[in-house]
Design an enzyme around this catalytic site. Structure first.
Site, PDB file in Angstrom:
ATOM      1  N   GLY A  34       0.828  -1.247   0.111  1.00 33.30           N
ATOM      2  CA  GLY A  34      -0.073   0.110   0.086  1.00 33.30           C
ATOM      3  C   GLY A  34       0.809   1.102   0.037  1.00 33.30           C
ATOM      4  O   GLY A  34       1.607   1.390   0.763  1.00 33.30           O
ATOM      5  N   ASN A  87      -1.290  -0.782  -4.656  1.00 30.23           N
ATOM      6  CA  ASN A  87      -2.166  -0.570  -3.811  1.00 30.23           C
ATOM      7  C   ASN A  87      -2.037   0.874  -3.262  1.00 30.23           C
ATOM      8  O   ASN A  87      -1.105   1.213  -2.712  1.00 30.23           O
ATOM      9  CB  ASN A  87      -2.021  -1.722  -2.861  1.00 30.23           C
ATOM     10  CG  ASN A  87      -3.051  -1.365  -1.644  1.00 30.23           C
ATOM     11  OD1 ASN A  87      -2.813  -1.060  -0.910  1.00 30.23           O
ATOM     12  ND2 ASN A  87      -4.059  -2.367  -1.918  1.00 30.23           N
ATOM     13  N   CYS A 118      -7.995  -0.497   4.767  1.00 28.90           N
ATOM     14  CA  CYS A 118      -7.076  -0.695   5.871  1.00 28.90           C
ATOM     15  C   CYS A 118      -7.521  -0.220   7.202  1.00 28.90           C
ATOM     16  O   CYS A 118      -7.882   0.777   7.549  1.00 28.90           O
ATOM     17  CB  CYS A 118      -5.687   0.088   5.583  1.00 28.90           C
ATOM     18  SG  CYS A 118      -4.529  -0.234   6.764  1.00 28.90           S
ATOM     19  N   LYS A 153     -10.742  -2.577  -3.248  1.00 28.13           N
ATOM     20  CA  LYS A 153     -10.284  -3.548  -2.261  1.00 28.13           C
ATOM     21  C   LYS A 153     -11.489  -3.223  -1.120  1.00 28.13           C
ATOM     22  O   LYS A 153     -11.270  -2.340  -0.375  1.00 28.13           O
ATOM     23  CB  LYS A 153      -8.984  -3.641  -1.769  1.00 28.13           C
ATOM     24  CG  LYS A 153      -8.661  -4.794  -0.927  1.00 28.13           C
ATOM     25  CD  LYS A 153      -7.422  -5.155  -0.859  1.00 28.13           C
ATOM     26  CE  LYS A 153      -7.162  -6.158   0.483  1.00 28.13           C
ATOM     27  NZ  LYS A 153      -5.615  -6.205   0.581  1.00 28.13           N
ATOM     28  N   THR A 181      -8.317  -7.222   6.237  1.00 29.36           N
ATOM     29  CA  THR A 181      -8.167  -8.055   7.547  1.00 29.36           C
ATOM     30  C   THR A 181      -9.641  -7.647   8.391  1.00 29.36           C
ATOM     31  O   THR A 181     -10.082  -6.742   8.127  1.00 29.36           O
ATOM     32  CB  THR A 181      -6.979  -7.759   7.976  1.00 29.36           C
ATOM     33  OG1 THR A 181      -7.064  -6.230   8.223  1.00 29.36           O
ATOM     34  CG2 THR A 181      -5.680  -8.197   7.685  1.00 29.36           C
ATOM     35  N   GLY A 231      -7.994 -13.900   1.295  1.00 31.23           N
ATOM     36  CA  GLY A 231      -8.289 -14.084   3.032  1.00 31.23           C
ATOM     37  C   GLY A 231      -7.877 -15.470   3.364  1.00 31.23           C
ATOM     38  O   GLY A 231      -8.730 -16.515   3.026  1.00 31.23           O
ATOM     39  N   GLY A 253      -1.573 -14.257   0.183  1.00 33.99           N
ATOM     40  CA  GLY A 253      -1.070 -12.979   1.176  1.00 33.99           C
ATOM     41  C   GLY A 253      -0.294 -13.703   2.723  1.00 33.99           C
ATOM     42  O   GLY A 253       0.920 -14.023   2.165  1.00 33.99           O
ATOM     43  N   THR A 254      -0.701 -13.652   3.456  1.00 28.91           N
ATOM     44  CA  THR A 254      -0.033 -14.201   4.793  1.00 28.91           C
ATOM     45  C   THR A 254       0.660 -15.402   4.401  1.00 28.91           C
ATOM     46  O   THR A 254       1.774 -15.899   4.987  1.00 28.91           O
ATOM     47  CB  THR A 254      -0.978 -14.202   5.824  1.00 28.91           C
ATOM     48  OG1 THR A 254      -1.914 -13.047   6.196  1.00 28.91           O
ATOM     49  CG2 THR A 254      -0.282 -14.919   7.336  1.00 28.91           C
TER      50      THR A 254
HETATM   51  C1  LIG Z   1       1.532  -7.494   7.227  1.00 24.45           C
HETATM   52  C2  LIG Z   1       0.441  -7.455   6.209  1.00 24.45           C
HETATM   53  C3  LIG Z   1       0.348  -6.008   5.713  1.00 24.45           C
HETATM   54  C4  LIG Z   1      -0.865  -5.696   4.837  1.00 24.45           C
HETATM   55  N1  LIG Z   1      -0.871  -4.374   4.042  1.00 24.45           N
HETATM   56  C5  LIG Z   1      -1.746  -4.250   3.173  1.00 24.45           C
HETATM   57  C6  LIG Z   1      -1.796  -3.018   2.463  1.00 24.45           C
HETATM   58  O1  LIG Z   1      -0.735  -2.391   2.419  1.00 24.45           O
HETATM   59  N2  LIG Z   1      -2.911  -2.723   1.515  1.00 24.45           N
HETATM   60  C7  LIG Z   1      -3.932  -3.641   1.490  1.00 24.45           C
HETATM   61  O2  LIG Z   1      -4.882  -3.369   0.780  1.00 24.45           O
HETATM   62  N3  LIG Z   1      -3.838  -4.624   2.421  1.00 24.45           N
HETATM   63  C8  LIG Z   1      -2.862  -4.925   3.237  1.00 24.45           C
HETATM   64  N4  LIG Z   1      -2.968  -6.317   3.911  1.00 24.45           N
HETATM   65  C9  LIG Z   1      -4.131  -7.068   3.833  1.00 24.45           C
HETATM   66  C10 LIG Z   1      -3.921  -8.290   2.862  1.00 24.45           C
HETATM   67  O3  LIG Z   1      -3.422  -7.713   1.303  1.00 24.45           O
HETATM   68  C11 LIG Z   1      -4.857  -9.302   2.824  1.00 24.45           C
HETATM   69  O4  LIG Z   1      -6.261  -8.511   2.095  1.00 24.45           O
HETATM   70  C12 LIG Z   1      -5.408  -9.974   4.083  1.00 24.45           C
HETATM   71  O5  LIG Z   1      -4.090 -10.067   4.712  1.00 24.45           O
HETATM   72  C13 LIG Z   1      -6.175 -11.289   4.093  1.00 24.45           C
HETATM   73  O6  LIG Z   1      -5.313 -11.925   3.139  1.00 24.45           O
HETATM   74  P1  LIG Z   1      -4.622 -13.226   3.652  1.00 24.45           P
HETATM   75  O7  LIG Z   1      -5.322 -13.898   4.701  1.00 24.45           O
HETATM   76  O8  LIG Z   1      -4.163 -14.200   2.687  1.00 24.45           O
HETATM   77  O9  LIG Z   1      -3.348 -12.489   4.067  1.00 24.45           O
HETATM   78  C14 LIG Z   1      -1.911  -6.728   4.709  1.00 24.45           C
HETATM   79  C15 LIG Z   1      -1.823  -7.863   5.458  1.00 24.45           C
HETATM   80  C16 LIG Z   1      -0.856  -8.078   6.294  1.00 24.45           C
HETATM   81  C17 LIG Z   1      -0.839  -9.446   6.948  1.00 24.45           C
END
Ligand SMILES: Cc1cc2nc3c(=O)[nH]c(=O)nc-3n(C[C@H](O)[C@H](O)[C@H](O)COP(=O)(O)O)c2cc1C
Length: 291
Positions: A34, A87, A118, A153, A181, A231, A253-254
């Protein structure tokens, strides 16, 4: 995109870090961290905590700022075959529009993902995503400021995510991604204090997958534009669930924080599944589980 596997923003840096450990060119697209108008240091530590089957983070959009992204990162991405989307996150509607306009026409930037979801910033982010009207206003402003494809998003921290999805598609979103999240917290019983310095954080990882899947299932039936699911996706089987719920593409992601190879493993697993089932086009699977 050559395939439906993308990376989540925030868990894949600017792509350049992972380029050293996996073949990023095999991915469908990279969505980079982001980006805000000015550089941000993010929230104070501690801002990460592992939970049962998940991760709580309150990073708070630490990033290098849009000017450094354009100068230092975009030229590297311009040499890649894999498309890179940025992003973007603003504190005001005008900031979103300014970011969109600054990134328009920049070599190496193939699209925008508008982060109105966010949960870890005091201003902007989820504040816009929680209201269908505000979400639509941000979308309209970004669309007017760019010729790039615009993904919006969404946050799961709302009563009816489908209502917000419909509002942003009416405002011109080219695609929708969900979910960001879920707001959560943890307490240290010995210290009798919240673990995260910011008290609350965003929960991600396998723990949120059923919630995300249901939201994708619901939203995909309400909008005409492509839906990108994320997610808790950690395997090809998880990804296929999202696709069968109606997602045209997915983001890992995670899981990339656990194994940098996770997006490639997911991609190879989808390909194996399709070969095994005699499926030629992904479209045969999209929404296949709808009742
Ligand atoms: C450490 C971390 C940083 C994140 N930073 C952003 C971000 O900068 N912009 C954004 O839209 N989502 C951000 N997210 C959310 C993820 O892109 C994603 O939507 C969310 O973690 C769910 O997917 P996952 O369970 O596969 O991680 C972040 C998530 C994590 C864990």
């Amino acid at each position: 995109m050559a395939n439906p596997v993308l990376t989540d923003p925030g868990t894949f840096g600017y792509g350049t870090e992972y380029a050293q450990v996996i073949d990023i060119q095999r991915l469908g697209a990279i969505i980079c961290k982001g980006i805000t108008l000015r550089p941000r240091l993010g929230n104070p530590q501690p801002r990460l905590m592992e939970t049962a089957a998940g991760l709580l983070n309150s990073v708070g959009l630490q990033n290098i700022g849009v000017e450094a992204l354009i100068k230092e990162k975009a030229p590297i991405c311009a040499d890649w075959r894999v498309p890179v989307l940025v992003n973007i996150c603003g504190e005001t509607i005008e900031e979103y529009a300014e970011l969109a306009s600054m990134l328009d026409g920049v070599a190496g930037v193939s699209g925008l993902e508008v982060n109105i979801s966010c949960p870890n910033v005091a201003r902007g982010g989820m504040e816009f995503g929680a209201s269908p009207k505000a979400a639509a206003e941000v979308t309209t402003a970004v669309k007017a400021a760019t010729t790039l494809p615009v993904i919006v998003k969404l946050t799961p921290n709302v009563t009816d995510i489908a209502e917000v999805a419909q509002a942003v598609t009416s405002a011109g979103a080219d695609a929708i991604s969900l979910i960001n999240t879920l707001v959560g917290m943890a307490i240290d019983p010995v210290k009798r204090r919240p673990v995260l310095a910011s008290i609350t954080g965003g929960l991600s990882g396998p723990a949120i997958k059923p919630v995300a899947l249901h939201m994708v299932y619901k939203v995909a039936q309400k909008v005409e534009v492509p839906v990108i699911g994320c997610g808790g996706i950690a395997s090809a089987s998880d990804a296929l669930e999202f696709i069968m719920a109606g997602a045209c593409a997915i983001q890992v992601g995670t899981a990339s924080l656990v194994s940098p190879r996770a997006p490639i493993d997911v991609l190879e697993g989808i390909q194996r599944f399709m070969e095994g089932e005699g499926i030629v086009e992904l479209s045969e699977l999209i929404g296949a589980a709808r009742c």
